[in-house]
Scaffold this active site. Structure first.
Site, PDB file in Angstrom:
ATOM      1  N   ASN A  11      -5.773  -2.696 -31.538  1.00  0.00           N
ATOM      2  CA  ASN A  11      -5.354  -1.598 -30.665  1.00  0.00           C
ATOM      3  C   ASN A  11      -5.608  -2.012 -29.221  1.00  0.00           C
ATOM      4  O   ASN A  11      -6.756  -1.994 -28.764  1.00  0.00           O
ATOM      5  CB  ASN A  11      -6.114  -0.321 -31.005  1.00  0.00           C
ATOM      6  CG  ASN A  11      -5.741   0.842 -30.111  1.00  0.00           C
ATOM      7  OD1 ASN A  11      -4.726   0.798 -29.407  1.00  0.00           O
ATOM      8  ND2 ASN A  11      -6.552   1.889 -30.115  1.00  0.00           N
ATOM      9  N   LYS A  13      -4.715  -0.474 -26.589  1.00  0.00           N
ATOM     10  CA  LYS A  13      -4.873   0.693 -25.718  1.00  0.00           C
ATOM     11  C   LYS A  13      -4.049   0.487 -24.425  1.00  0.00           C
ATOM     12  O   LYS A  13      -2.981  -0.111 -24.467  1.00  0.00           O
ATOM     13  CB  LYS A  13      -6.353   0.959 -25.446  1.00  0.00           C
ATOM     14  CG  LYS A  13      -7.170   1.077 -26.726  1.00  0.00           C
ATOM     15  CD  LYS A  13      -8.598   1.478 -26.478  1.00  0.00           C
ATOM     16  CE  LYS A  13      -9.360   1.532 -27.801  1.00  0.00           C
ATOM     17  NZ  LYS A  13     -10.756   1.999 -27.617  1.00  0.00           N
ATOM     18  N   HIS A  94      -6.359   9.070 -32.866  1.00  0.00           N
ATOM     19  CA  HIS A  94      -7.430   8.235 -32.335  1.00  0.00           C
ATOM     20  C   HIS A  94      -8.356   9.104 -31.486  1.00  0.00           C
ATOM     21  O   HIS A  94      -7.922  10.063 -30.841  1.00  0.00           O
ATOM     22  CB  HIS A  94      -6.841   7.102 -31.489  1.00  0.00           C
ATOM     23  CG  HIS A  94      -7.835   6.073 -31.069  1.00  0.00           C
ATOM     24  ND1 HIS A  94      -8.700   6.272 -30.015  1.00  0.00           N
ATOM     25  CD2 HIS A  94      -8.124   4.844 -31.560  1.00  0.00           C
ATOM     26  CE1 HIS A  94      -9.471   5.214 -29.877  1.00  0.00           C
ATOM     27  NE2 HIS A  94      -9.150   4.335 -30.803  1.00  0.00           N
ATOM     28  N   GLU A  96      -9.683   8.851 -28.705  1.00  0.00           N
ATOM     29  CA  GLU A  96      -9.312   9.001 -27.291  1.00  0.00           C
ATOM     30  C   GLU A  96      -8.146   9.966 -27.129  1.00  0.00           C
ATOM     31  O   GLU A  96      -8.051  10.679 -26.121  1.00  0.00           O
ATOM     32  CB  GLU A  96      -8.991   7.634 -26.702  1.00  0.00           C
ATOM     33  CG  GLU A  96     -10.240   6.771 -26.570  1.00  0.00           C
ATOM     34  CD  GLU A  96      -9.975   5.286 -26.545  1.00  0.00           C
ATOM     35  OE1 GLU A  96     -10.947   4.521 -26.492  1.00  0.00           O
ATOM     36  OE2 GLU A  96      -8.792   4.874 -26.584  1.00  0.00           O
ATOM     37  N   GLU A 165     -13.767   5.919 -37.338  1.00  0.00           N
ATOM     38  CA  GLU A 165     -14.225   5.353 -36.071  1.00  0.00           C
ATOM     39  C   GLU A 165     -15.233   6.311 -35.451  1.00  0.00           C
ATOM     40  O   GLU A 165     -14.858   7.280 -34.802  1.00  0.00           O
ATOM     41  CB  GLU A 165     -13.041   5.100 -35.123  1.00  0.00           C
ATOM     42  CG  GLU A 165     -12.002   6.218 -35.084  1.00  0.00           C
ATOM     43  CD  GLU A 165     -11.120   6.127 -33.869  1.00  0.00           C
ATOM     44  OE1 GLU A 165     -10.973   5.040 -33.320  1.00  0.00           O
ATOM     45  OE2 GLU A 165     -10.606   7.190 -33.462  1.00  0.00           O
ATOM     46  N   GLY A 171     -16.374   1.121 -27.930  1.00  0.00           N
ATOM     47  CA  GLY A 171     -16.525   0.568 -26.598  1.00  0.00           C
ATOM     48  C   GLY A 171     -17.948   0.468 -26.097  1.00  0.00           C
ATOM     49  O   GLY A 171     -18.177   0.102 -24.942  1.00  0.00           O
ATOM     50  N   SER A 211     -16.507  -0.939 -31.947  1.00  0.00           N
ATOM     51  CA  SER A 211     -17.224  -2.145 -31.517  1.00  0.00           C
ATOM     52  C   SER A 211     -17.199  -3.240 -32.582  1.00  0.00           C
ATOM     53  O   SER A 211     -18.199  -3.910 -32.844  1.00  0.00           O
ATOM     54  CB  SER A 211     -18.677  -1.795 -31.131  1.00  0.00           C
ATOM     55  OG  SER A 211     -18.692  -0.960 -29.984  1.00  0.00           O
TER      56      SER A 211
END
Length: 256
Positions: A11, A13, A94, A96, A165, A171, A211
């Protein structure tokens, strides 16, 4: 070898440029992986990736999909458009998208249905944030996201993927331990079994994301219920991502 063939999804992003695209293409062109490998670049690079990688085993996916089929929805891209462009997979829900763009379980449900109708394979992303983990409600959060995201959907196990996730790991460099990730994946599979039956639960592939890197890839993939990895930052380094894919090959049931 794993009963369910491992899948690795990159991904990108809102990252990447022509240099990254060229380096990634150079790494993957005419490359065969025993594991399933998918790259989800920004929309603007979809066509180039599809064109350059058409003779490789790498599939292309979308980072998102609209819940609308057509109409006056500026900036949206429908599932059918993605299918026609050559995508095979699409990420849905996702963390985000949920936190920054107010995606919720109901909109995810619509998107999963739309993706299936257009013969895309949706990857439904679920996960708890740090506050929910600390409050001890991880399983409640995951169950709601899973059951509401897949409500009313005919699920045979092969057509939808689920990605766990943990938001607190994305991150941060602080991935869930392999044992903890396996425990959660086992819970997710049991809930899928309760909702859709044993056959579906045994076939569905559940990915871990948060991560992920070449150091922890093998530790995660050797777990019984972890069938793949959703890779963020590490996928922006083509050589690093290639190493993760090669690790996944070691767990594959396919032969060249």
């Amino acid at each position: 070898m794993k009963a369910r063939n491992p899948i690795i999804i990159a991904n990108w992003k809102l990252n990447g440029d022509i240099d990254l695209l060229c380096k990634s293409v150079a790494s993957f062109i005419r490359k065969y992986f025993k594991a399933d490998v998918v790259v989800c670049p920004p929309y603007i690079y979809l066509r180039e990736m599809l064109s350059f990688l058409q003779y490789s085993s790498v599939a292309i996916g979308s980072q998102n999909v609209s819940k609308f089929e057509s109409g006056a929805y500026t900036g949206e891209t429908s599932a059918q458009m993605l299918k026609e462009a050559g995508c095979k997979y699409c990420l849905i829900g996702h963390s985000e998208r949920r936190s920054m763009f107010r995606e919720n379980n109901q909109s995810c449900n619509i998107k999963v249905k739309s993706a299936l109708d257009s013969e895309l394979k949706p990857v439904l992303c679920i996960g708890e944030n740090a506050e929910e983990r600390d409050a001890g409600v991880t399983r409640d959060v995951l169950f709601r996201q899973l059951s509401e995201g897949l409500e009313g959907i005919e699920f045979n196990g092969d057509d939808i993927l689920v990605a766990y996730e943990p938001v607190w790991a994305i991150g941060t460099g602080n991935a869930a331990s392999a044992d903890n990730a396996e425990e959660v994946h086992c819970f997710i599979r049991k809930e899928i079994k309760a909702l859709f039956g044993r056959d579906v639960a045994e076939k569905v592939r559940i990915l871990y994301g948060g991560s992920v890197n070449k150091t922890n890839a093998a530790l995660l993939l050797e777990q019984k219920n972890i069938d793949g990895l959703l890779v963020g930052g590490a996928s922006l380094d083509p050589s690093h991502f290639m190493e993760i894919c090669q690790v996944a090959d070691q767990f594959s049931q396919k032969t060249e």
